[in-house]
Design a protein around this motif. Structure first.
Motif, mmCIF file in Angstrom:
data_model
loop_
_atom_site.group_PDB
_atom_site.id
_atom_site.type_symbol
_atom_site.label_atom_id
_atom_site.label_comp_id
_atom_site.label_asym_id
_atom_site.label_seq_id
_atom_site.Cartn_x
_atom_site.Cartn_y
_atom_site.Cartn_z
ATOM 1 N N GLY A 1 -10.829 0.491 -11.237
ATOM 2 C CA GLY A 1 -10.283 0.265 -12.533
ATOM 3 C C GLY A 1 -8.947 0.881 -12.994
ATOM 4 O O GLY A 1 -8.361 1.218 -11.890
ATOM 5 N N VAL A 2 -8.680 1.123 -14.040
ATOM 6 C CA VAL A 2 -7.209 1.485 -14.415
ATOM 7 C C VAL A 2 -7.073 2.953 -13.684
ATOM 8 O O VAL A 2 -5.754 3.083 -13.126
ATOM 9 N N ALA A 3 -7.959 3.664 -13.846
ATOM 10 C CA ALA A 3 -7.816 5.300 -13.314
ATOM 11 C C ALA A 3 -7.521 5.091 -11.911
ATOM 12 O O ALA A 3 -6.816 5.599 -11.203
ATOM 13 N N GLY A 4 -8.548 4.337 -11.008
ATOM 14 C CA GLY A 4 -8.425 4.371 -9.705
ATOM 15 C C GLY A 4 -7.284 3.566 -9.124
ATOM 16 O O GLY A 4 -6.536 4.042 -8.136
ATOM 17 N N MET A 5 -7.004 2.504 -9.876
ATOM 18 C CA MET A 5 -5.667 1.732 -9.403
ATOM 19 C C MET A 5 -4.493 2.657 -9.600
ATOM 20 O O MET A 5 -3.683 2.744 -8.788
ATOM 21 N N GLN A 6 -4.294 3.429 -10.529
ATOM 22 C CA GLN A 6 -3.230 4.509 -10.793
ATOM 23 C C GLN A 6 -3.151 5.457 -9.902
ATOM 24 O O GLN A 6 -2.262 5.742 -9.323
ATOM 25 N N ALA A 7 -4.320 5.857 -9.510
ATOM 26 C CA ALA A 7 -4.433 7.223 -8.589
ATOM 27 C C ALA A 7 -4.011 6.374 -7.040
ATOM 28 O O ALA A 7 -3.151 7.103 -6.241
ATOM 29 N N ALA A 8 -4.572 5.028 -6.838
ATOM 30 C CA ALA A 8 -4.014 4.712 -5.686
ATOM 31 C C ALA A 8 -2.684 4.701 -5.432
ATOM 32 O O ALA A 8 -1.829 4.699 -4.646
ATOM 33 N N LEU A 9 -1.906 4.009 -6.645
ATOM 34 C CA LEU A 9 -0.507 3.911 -6.758
ATOM 35 C C LEU A 9 0.303 5.077 -6.572
ATOM 36 O O LEU A 9 1.298 5.095 -5.901
ATOM 37 N N HIS A 10 -0.297 6.082 -7.178
ATOM 38 C CA HIS A 10 0.550 7.453 -7.049
ATOM 39 C C HIS A 10 0.298 8.155 -5.483
ATOM 40 O O HIS A 10 1.536 8.495 -5.159
ATOM 41 N N LEU A 11 -0.841 7.714 -5.019
ATOM 42 C CA LEU A 11 -0.867 8.242 -3.689
ATOM 43 C C LEU A 11 0.162 7.430 -2.747
ATOM 44 O O LEU A 11 0.732 8.147 -1.935
ATOM 45 N N ALA A 12 -0.034 6.181 -2.920
ATOM 46 C CA ALA A 12 0.649 5.350 -1.830
ATOM 47 C C ALA A 12 2.120 5.341 -2.151
ATOM 48 O O ALA A 12 2.895 5.566 -1.212
ATOM 49 N N ASP A 13 2.536 5.817 -3.366
ATOM 50 C CA ASP A 13 4.055 5.879 -3.699
ATOM 51 C C ASP A 13 4.688 7.358 -3.046
ATOM 52 O O ASP A 13 5.486 7.234 -2.771
ATOM 53 N N ALA A 14 3.419 8.171 -2.941
ATOM 54 C CA ALA A 14 4.010 9.541 -1.943
ATOM 55 C C ALA A 14 3.838 9.116 -0.612
ATOM 56 O O ALA A 14 3.946 10.493 0.076
ATOM 57 N N GLY A 15 3.476 8.091 -0.239
ATOM 58 C CA GLY A 15 3.357 8.029 1.135
ATOM 59 C C GLY A 15 2.070 8.281 1.824
ATOM 60 O O GLY A 15 1.764 8.211 3.170
ATOM 61 N N VAL A 16 1.233 8.349 0.968
ATOM 62 C CA VAL A 16 -0.373 8.791 1.562
ATOM 63 C C VAL A 16 -0.999 7.169 1.626
ATOM 64 O O VAL A 16 -0.946 6.725 0.665
ATOM 65 N N PRO A 17 -1.508 7.024 2.803
ATOM 66 C CA PRO A 17 -2.253 5.624 2.927
ATOM 67 C C PRO A 17 -3.479 5.802 2.160
ATOM 68 O O PRO A 17 -4.205 6.953 1.821
ATOM 69 N N VAL A 18 -4.076 4.717 1.304
ATOM 70 C CA VAL A 18 -5.089 4.596 0.488
ATOM 71 C C VAL A 18 -6.030 3.470 1.063
ATOM 72 O O VAL A 18 -5.528 2.549 1.240
ATOM 73 N N VAL A 19 -7.314 3.868 0.826
ATOM 74 C CA VAL A 19 -8.378 2.703 0.845
ATOM 75 C C VAL A 19 -8.820 2.596 -0.536
ATOM 76 O O VAL A 19 -9.461 3.699 -1.182
#
Lengths: 574, 421
Positions: free
Chosen positions: B16-34
């Motif tokens: 959802g909106v929270a999960g997508m945002q968390a994933a984007l923040h992590l990935a933007d910081a270079g952390v791979p996300v599932v």
């Protein structure tokens, strides 16, 4: 230049509607040389992209028209795969033949075919004009984030941004950081101490901290913003810094209940913030508890939720319940009654805090906002409150020796000035506007973020959350992009405004109209004062062009020339 | 955390909106996300909303770019129709176990031509689930509804892109996927509990007693067509609508917390109804009216000015009238210490949104920043604390900021290097 067409059949779906041979015939346009055309079964697959790339290599260099699905469907994937197959950085026009043609004319194969051919012909015309427009150069942002305000939001933002490996400058106009924290001794929701919170938020090494410093100028520039700093007393030499992003975290200020409920007239009437200070004193030194009220009445929504200030300040109910519990702790036989219009404690954490306050003995009484409270006095001191209970309709008199008015939080005094320098919009109440609801901390001006009470009144815990989130956003904005910018088709590339120097009268209407802070006074050398557009800030909305009285501001949507040429060609053929 | 764990992804449970945002923040910081999402599409409950307050703009536009960014981010691996089953410690590190529902459609191959939908004799292949108002691009691929599919394979035969695996059709057995992860972020959102937690409000006893999300669907602009708002029971035009706030919520017998979004949700619905038909009688029965967010009080005042009636009264009973004798729904409430009854055509029950449970390490998200063991799992969005879109987005940022700090503390310089590399 030899331009070519790649046509995707979308696994045959397009061939069911279009007559591919008829398209090829029509593209020849009356006997001239055939346009090299390559039909691939599925351009968004590895095999399809390879097929197209192989064919492109056999042709003389030129541009490419891709006829396929809408760019938003598979465009990025196709461009990426073509680039990997060695076709890259040539002019590409993306022609939407599926959603924009085949899907909308299911019963008219002949008409759809003619339309598809025309769309492709217009794409070829657009390619012919590809060298007509200057590419939009985006200057990489400076790798420094400027944070304005050293309260909980600003401190959390600094920590988060620094952690992401970008440079951080934090500017605070007071001599010390902490914002409102030193004034609040105990914090909602766990009554944790504000000094612990301040220690937790203390700036890590590496943050360039400027206290007792003011911003004298802040203006958009290529790669971000240029800020001029000087001492708050106007002392010191002004210093200029280039930053890639700005976080507005100047906080808010409590409104005083002046002219309300006989505040300032009678003894024993205070604002909730003033009571908070006295509670802090009594908690440090129990002897001071003697000066606290025994029968306290708190009045909520004073100078709030009315026509002049039509908003709920969100923090006053938690603050009143917190102070009610603190008063009961300092003076166990005290009575605390909270007069409220609605107890605003939404969510789980606040709701359970509300329940706790009631368990601890804080009494709640609804009042009718239409019926004014009557303040009773005795010897120049407050002695009671007469009010109408909104649930029973009865008029009751509550004796009291202390009255606290919960007033709202207003934006920081310098919010308007700083926002105006950046071109950031404020709401009717003077708070900074983010892009609600999905990007609440991002203002429409690219690279400007907001958090904490300058955005909207919030508790310390919420300010810390917002600060950390804004710090990440700003760091991402100024950090080098994690993926290389993709190669885009001409007609889906970014449109920007240009202002023709020749026609600009320097009236400045575009400066006010631009919501993105992209129009700036040109400091160029010319004799007249004109306006320039910062290309890396412009969103191509056209606001400047709409208000420009001389027609100098216009959207340089690059393919305009190509569109005209395309129409000419298609209409001639027809 | 060992050096080996440093390259592992962070699992974000909930798209959802929270999960997508968390994933984007992590990935933007270079952390791979599932990013694991139990439905076949990203967007969560927001995509079930037609319009959102306080802007009254469509819900789709502001959130869609986040879904798109998640799909195209090189560091985000998307697992649809997958829910987090459990998190295990296997001695070497943390392993997230995903329960992946059988999915016959290969999202990467599907070109969304729709031939499978035409070919299916049972209507089991759809472009979007029935309760998602927005159009195909929400889920730009075909979805096979497992309970309708009998595995005949007509869709697979019709698919020109070989995107449908016949052997996977009609397969009811989920598969389990074990993913070594660094840690888990919970963003599982909320649901309207079924059955409704408070039986006295009559949910499920009559078609004209609706929950807020059902009413959203009934009144959504895309679906309403022309003409008046009609009662689901018999199609007669509704003349009066009552919103019952805190239905089942702020109630120690049912759901003790306040759902935080319902006062505004009801105001939004009420204003739409008034715009659609100013003569409609629209009333909101509330306990505390909570509109503390940006622009919310002004929005509520506008609703009042447009003729929406607000009553500070908590209904105790909602029941359908004897349909033989009179149409309508009875609403009994208490106001000014007197019991009053009203008959209305439609009742909307608001509130009582339950946080979606997480089975992970026995922790209930929602207790502060960390859910369960600190450092092992975190939560953001409604499953942590009732939140609207803006709050969910902010919480996701805050949780990721804390998590990045923690990951960097575990392996000095690691997250920093990752963010540069």
């Amino acid at each position: 230049m030899a331009d070519a067409v790649v046509l995707c059949t979308c696994c045959g779906a397009m061939e069911e509607i279009f007559d591919m041979a008829a398209i090829e015939e029509r593209l020849k346009g009356g006997g001239s040389a055939p346009v090299p055309m390559c039909v691939v079964p599925r351009l968004c697959s590895r095999e399809g992209a390879r097929l197209a790339a192989d064919r492109m290599r056999q042709l003389p260099p030129g541009g490419l028209v891709i006829g396929a699905c809408a760019f938003s469907a598979r465009g990025d994937a196709v461009m990426g795969m073509l680039a990997e197959e060695g076709v890259r950085d040539i002019p590409v026009h993306w022609a939407d033949l599926r959603e924009g043609c085949a899907f909308v004319h299911p019963g008219d194969a002949k008409g759809a075919t003619m339309k598809a051919a025309d769309i492709l012909a217009m794409g070829l015309a657009d390619l012919g004009r590809a060298d007509g427009g200057a590419p939009v150069l985006r200057t990489p942002p400076h790798r420094r984030v400027l944070i304005l305000g050293g309260g909980p939001a600003g401190l959390a933002a600094a920590r988060a941004a620094l952690q992401r490996g970008v440079d951080v400058t934090l500017v605070e106009k007071r001599p010390a950081i902490g914002g409102m924290l030193p004034m609040l001794r105990k914090l909602f929701p766990d009554m944790g101490s504000s000094s612990d919170m301040l220690a937790r938020l203390d700036l890590p090494a590496g943050v360039d901290l400027r206290t007792a410093t003011a911003v004298s100028e802040l203006r958009p520039a290529l790669g971000g913003f240029t800020v001029t700093l000087k001492g708050v007393k106007g002392d010191g030499k002004p210093e200029e810094l280039s930053v890639g992003a700005v976080i507005l975290a100047m906080g808010g200020q409590p409104v005083l209940p002046k002219g309300r409920l006989r505040y300032g007239e009678l003894a024993g009437i205070a604002s909730q913030m003033e009571l908070e200070t006295r509670l802090a004193k009594a908690e440090r030194n129990p002897d001071d508890a003697a000066s606290l009220p025994r029968k306290a009445v708190f009045v909520q929504c004073v100078a709030a939720r009315e026509d002049d200030r039509p908003y709920c300040s969100a923090v006053c109910c938690p603050a009143a319940l917190k102070n009610g519990m603190r008063l009961l702790e300092c003076v166990p036989d005290a009575e605390v009654t909270v007069l409220h219009r609605n107890v605003c404690m939404p969510g789980r954490e606040l709701e359970s805090f509300y329940r706790l306050a009631r368990e601890r003995g804080v009494r709640m009484r609804p009042m009718d906002p239409e019926v004014p409270l009557e303040i009773l006095e005795e010897d120049g001191k407050v002695s009671g409150v007469r009010m109408q209970d909104a649930s029973s309709g009865e008029t009751v008199t509550l004796p009291c020796d202390g009255l606290a008015c919960s007033t709202p939080v207003a934006p920081a005094p310098d919010a308007a000035k700083l926002a105006a320098m950046l071109g950031v919009r404020l709401d009717d109440m003077g708070f900074v506007c983010g892009e609600e609801p999905a990007r609440p901390l991002e203002t429409p001006v690219r690279g400007v973020f907001c958090c904490g009470s300058v955005r909207w009144p919030c508790t310390v815990a919420q300010a810390v959350e917002e600060g950390a989130a804004a710090g990440l956003l700003a760091a991402t904005h100024v950090a080098e992009p994690s993926a290389t910018p993709s190669w885009r088709p001409l007609n889906v590339a970014h449109a920007t405004a240009t202002i023709l120097d020749r026609d600009c009268s320097g009236c400045g209407r575009c400066l006010a109209a631009c919501p993105h802070g992209a129009c700036v006074p040109d400091r160029g050398s010319g004799p007249r004062r004109t306006v320039a557009v910062l290309a890396d800030r412009c969103e191509g909305c056209g606001g400047c062009a709409a208000v420009c009285p001389t027609g100098a501001a216009r959207i340089a949507f690059r393919p305009v020339a190509g569109v005209v040429e395309g129409l000419r060609r298609v209409l001639e053929v027809a | 955390m060992t050096g080996k764990a440093a390259g592992l992804p962070v699992l974000v449970a909930g798209g959802g909106v929270a999960g997508m945002q968390a994933a984007l923040h992590l990935a933007d910081a270079g952390v791979p996300v599932v990013l694991a999402e139990r439905e076949g599409f990203l967007g969560g409950q927001v995509f079930r909303l037609d319009k959102v307050y306080p802007t009254d703009h469509c819900a789709f536009c502001p959130v869609w770019p986040k879904a798109r960014a998640c799909r195209s981010h090189p560091l985000i691996r998307l697992r649809l129709k997958a829910r987090l089953e459990t998190v295990e410690e296997d001695g070497e590190g943390t392993v997230a176990v995903l329960r992946v529902a059988p999915d016959a459609v290969d999202a990467d191959r599907c070109v969304f031509c729709g031939r499978c939908m035409a070919a299916c004799p049972r209507g089991a292949v759809v472009g979007r689930p029935d309760d998602i108002p927005h159009d195909p691009s929400t889920a730009p691929r075909a979805i096979v509804l497992d309970d309708l599919c009998d595995g005949c394979g007509a869709c697979a035969a019709a698919c020109p892109a070989s995107a449908i695996e016949k052997s996977a059709l009609g397969r009811r057995e989920p598969s389990f996927e074990r993913i070594p992860v660094r840690t888990v972020v919970h963003a599982t959102g909320f649901r309207e509990p079924v059955p409704h937690p408070a039986p006295e409000f009559g949910a499920g006893t009559h078609p004209d007693i609706l929950t807020a999300m059902a009413f959203e669907k009934l009144t959504a602009e895309f679906a309403k067509g022309d003409g008046p708002l009609r009662c689901p029971s018999d199609g007669r035009p509704a003349k009066s609508v009552a919103f019952v706030q805190c239905a089942g919520a702020r109630d120690m017998r049912h759901i003790p917390h306040c759902s935080a979004v319902c006062c505004m949700h009801a105001s939004k619905h009420a204003r739409w109804l008034k715009r659609r038909d100013p003569s409609l009688d629209v009333a909101i029965y509330h306990t505390d009216l909570r509109t503390p967010g940006k622009g919310q009080e002004a929005y509520m005042r506008a609703a009042r000015a447009e003729g929406v009636r607000f009553f500070h009264a908590r209904p105790g009973l909602v029941a359908p009238l004897d349909q033989q004798r009179a149409k309508g729904v009875l609403l009994r409430h208490e106001a000014a210490e007197k019991v009053a009854s009203t008959v209305v055509d439609l009742v909307v029950l608001n509130g009582g949104l339950a946080c979606n449970p997480s089975t992970v390490d026995g922790a209930t998200p929602g207790n502060g920043t960390d859910s369960g063991r600190p450092g092992i799992s975190r939560a953001c969005g409604f499953c942590r604390e009732p939140a609207d879109i803006a709050r969910s987005v902010i919480q996701a940022g805050a949780v990721v900021a804390a998590l990045l700090q923690e990951l960097a503390d575990c392996v000095p310089g690691d997250a920093m290097e990752a963010s540069r590399g």
